[in-house]
Enzyme design. Structure first.
Site, PDB file in Angstrom:
ATOM      1  CG  HIS A   1       9.769  -7.461  10.760  1.00 29.66           C
ATOM      2  ND1 HIS A   1       9.589  -7.758   9.431  1.00 29.66           N
ATOM      3  CD2 HIS A   1       9.044  -8.381  11.445  1.00 29.66           C
ATOM      4  CE1 HIS A   1       8.798  -8.819   9.325  1.00 29.66           C
ATOM      5  NE2 HIS A   1       8.450  -9.206  10.524  1.00 29.66           N
TER       6      HIS A   1
ATOM      7  CB  CYS B   1       0.707  -0.576   6.863  1.00 24.06           C
ATOM      8  SG  CYS B   1       1.053   0.897   5.864  1.00 24.06           S
TER       9      CYS B   1
ATOM     10  CB  THR C   1       4.136  -1.991   0.739  1.00 24.64           C
ATOM     11  OG1 THR C   1       4.475  -2.536   2.027  1.00 24.64           O
ATOM     12  CG2 THR C   1       2.676  -2.269   0.438  1.00 24.64           C
TER      13      THR C   1
ATOM     14  CB  SER D   1      10.183  -1.307  11.638  1.00 24.09           C
ATOM     15  OG  SER D   1      11.244  -2.048  11.070  1.00 24.09           O
TER      16      SER D   1
ATOM     17  CG  HIS E   1       4.405  -7.224   8.975  1.00 26.48           C
ATOM     18  ND1 HIS E   1       4.492  -7.422  10.344  1.00 26.48           N
ATOM     19  CD2 HIS E   1       5.540  -6.590   8.626  1.00 26.48           C
ATOM     20  CE1 HIS E   1       5.640  -6.945  10.787  1.00 26.48           C
ATOM     21  NE2 HIS E   1       6.297  -6.425   9.764  1.00 26.48           N
TER      22      HIS E   1
ATOM     23  CG  ASN F   1      11.734  -1.008   5.632  1.00 28.77           C
ATOM     24  OD1 ASN F   1      12.518  -0.147   6.003  1.00 28.77           O
ATOM     25  ND2 ASN F   1      10.909  -1.620   6.473  1.00 28.77           N
TER      26      ASN F   1
ATOM     27  CB  CYS G   1       4.736   2.169   1.361  1.00 24.47           C
ATOM     28  SG  CYS G   1       6.193   2.264   2.396  1.00 24.47           S
TER      29      CYS G   1
ATOM     30  CD  GLU H   1       3.638  -5.817   2.300  1.00 30.39           C
ATOM     31  OE1 GLU H   1       3.244  -5.409   1.194  1.00 30.39           O
ATOM     32  OE2 GLU H   1       4.588  -5.297   2.921  1.00 30.39           O
TER      33      GLU H   1
ATOM     34  CB  CYS I   1       6.812   4.729   7.611  1.00 34.44           C
ATOM     35  SG  CYS I   1       6.223   3.065   8.043  1.00 34.44           S
TER      36      CYS I   1
END
Length: 328
Positions: A54, A110, A179, A282, A88, A239, A209, A140, A25
């Site tokens: 990560h 981010c 997120t 990631s 993060h 994620n 996000c 995060e 991303c």
């Protein structure tokens, strides 16, 4: 059961559906580029607090270029070398500590995580009781909790937490979210909070996000069409873990999270004839290609792509790392 043996010298056929979008991303690209730009400007070493993103492959690649990863600033000797904060986000105590030691720092947090930090700060200044929907211990979440004095934010991890929570003032609540959560899980928790506390202040714009949302939507489209799913990503990537869960909930009989091709447990795939493939935010595309190459050694692949969204988001580097013309 292992992949079926070839008959008459022919590999068995396997329909592969690639999820789009997948992989990197804009926030991850910005974070990795920040480290590489710092290396280009200042030379090695460049210290990075926590894994920049990560993904073991990314971290090892940056180590080979001269990045040194630490978990805490106390591991860094007195130095003039740059120090980069990961995508993060970090508690406020970290940049304060870095400043006290006169470190040259660059913040690769981010921008969408920074947005959550700012929301929490605004709620705090307005005297709100703040809830954070997220997973304890995730970097995060640690960073968001660390934006405000201890005890200012209450972590809500589950629907049960949302049902049990008793506020000091039900008319003076607000919530923010991590997120990288599952869209569906977060919506269920938020629904409970809104039902119990109708006056609660909600995020002006969804905190989850765009990349997390888009990748989960693509998996929802593909999972019902295939017998198995592979998610390329790290086990400590929130994620990526959520993508695996979404695949299992959305109709795929089996979903596996792998960091790269060597991690594939071939016995679990058996005689499948269809496979979905995606990657966490990631995970670099080269690892997706590596996984496809591994399947191509065993199957005759017929590859197609199913798209859920187009992405054209771009986040500029931290100002001090931008080329002179871009920093103006």
């Amino acid at each position: 059961m292992a992949p079926p043996a070839a008959t008459d010298g022919q590999k068995p056929s396997l329909k592969v559906i690639l999820c789009s979008p997948r992989g990197f991303c804009a926030g991850v690209v910005r974070a990795i580029d920040s480290v590489e730009r710092a290396l280009a400007l200042y030379g090695a070493p460049v210290y990075v607090r926590h894994e920049i993103v990560h993904n073991r492959y990314v971290v090892e690649s940056l180590k080979a270029k001269g990045a040194i990863f630490v978990e805490e600033l106390g591991e860094i000797p007195d130095t003039d070398a740059p120090v980069v904060f990961s995508a993060h986000g970090v508690p406020k105590a970290v940049p304060d500590d870095a400043k006290s030691r006169n470190f040259l720092t660059f913040d690769a947090t981010c921008p969408l995580v920074t947005k959550v930090h700012r929301e929490a700060e605004i709620h705090f200044r307005r005297g709100k009781e703040i809830l954070l929907i997220g997973h304890a211990g995730h970097p995060e979440v640690v960073g968001t909790l660390g934006q405000l004095p201890e005890g200012s934010i209450t972590l809500i991890q589950t629907i049960e937490d949302a049902r049990r929570y008793e506020p000091k003032d039900a008319d003076n609540l607000a919530y923010v979210t991590q997120t990288t959560l599952s869209i569906d899980d977060t919506a269920e928790i938020a629904d409970v909070l809104r039902e119990r506390f109708p006056a609660i202040t909600i995020p002006h714009k969804e905190d989850i996000c765009y990349a997390t949302t888009n990748r989960q939507e693509a998996v929802k489209k593909v999972a019902p069409l295939v017998e198995a799913m592979i998610v390329v990503g790290a086990p400590n990537s929130s994620n990526s873990q959520r993508l695996k869960e979404v695949a299992e909930r959305s109709g795929s009989k089996f979903a596996a999270l792998v960091q790269r091709a060597d991690d594939i447990d071939w016995a679990k795939f058996g005689s499948i004839t269809s496979l979905g493939v995606t990657a966490g935010a990631s995970a670099p595309e080269v690892l997706v290609e590596e996984v496809l190459d591994a399947f191509a050694e065993r199957y005759h692949l017929m590859v197609e792509t199913v798209a859920a969204a187009e992405e054209d988001v771009f986040f500029p580097l931290p100002r001090a790392l931008r080329p002179p013309q871009a920093a103006e």
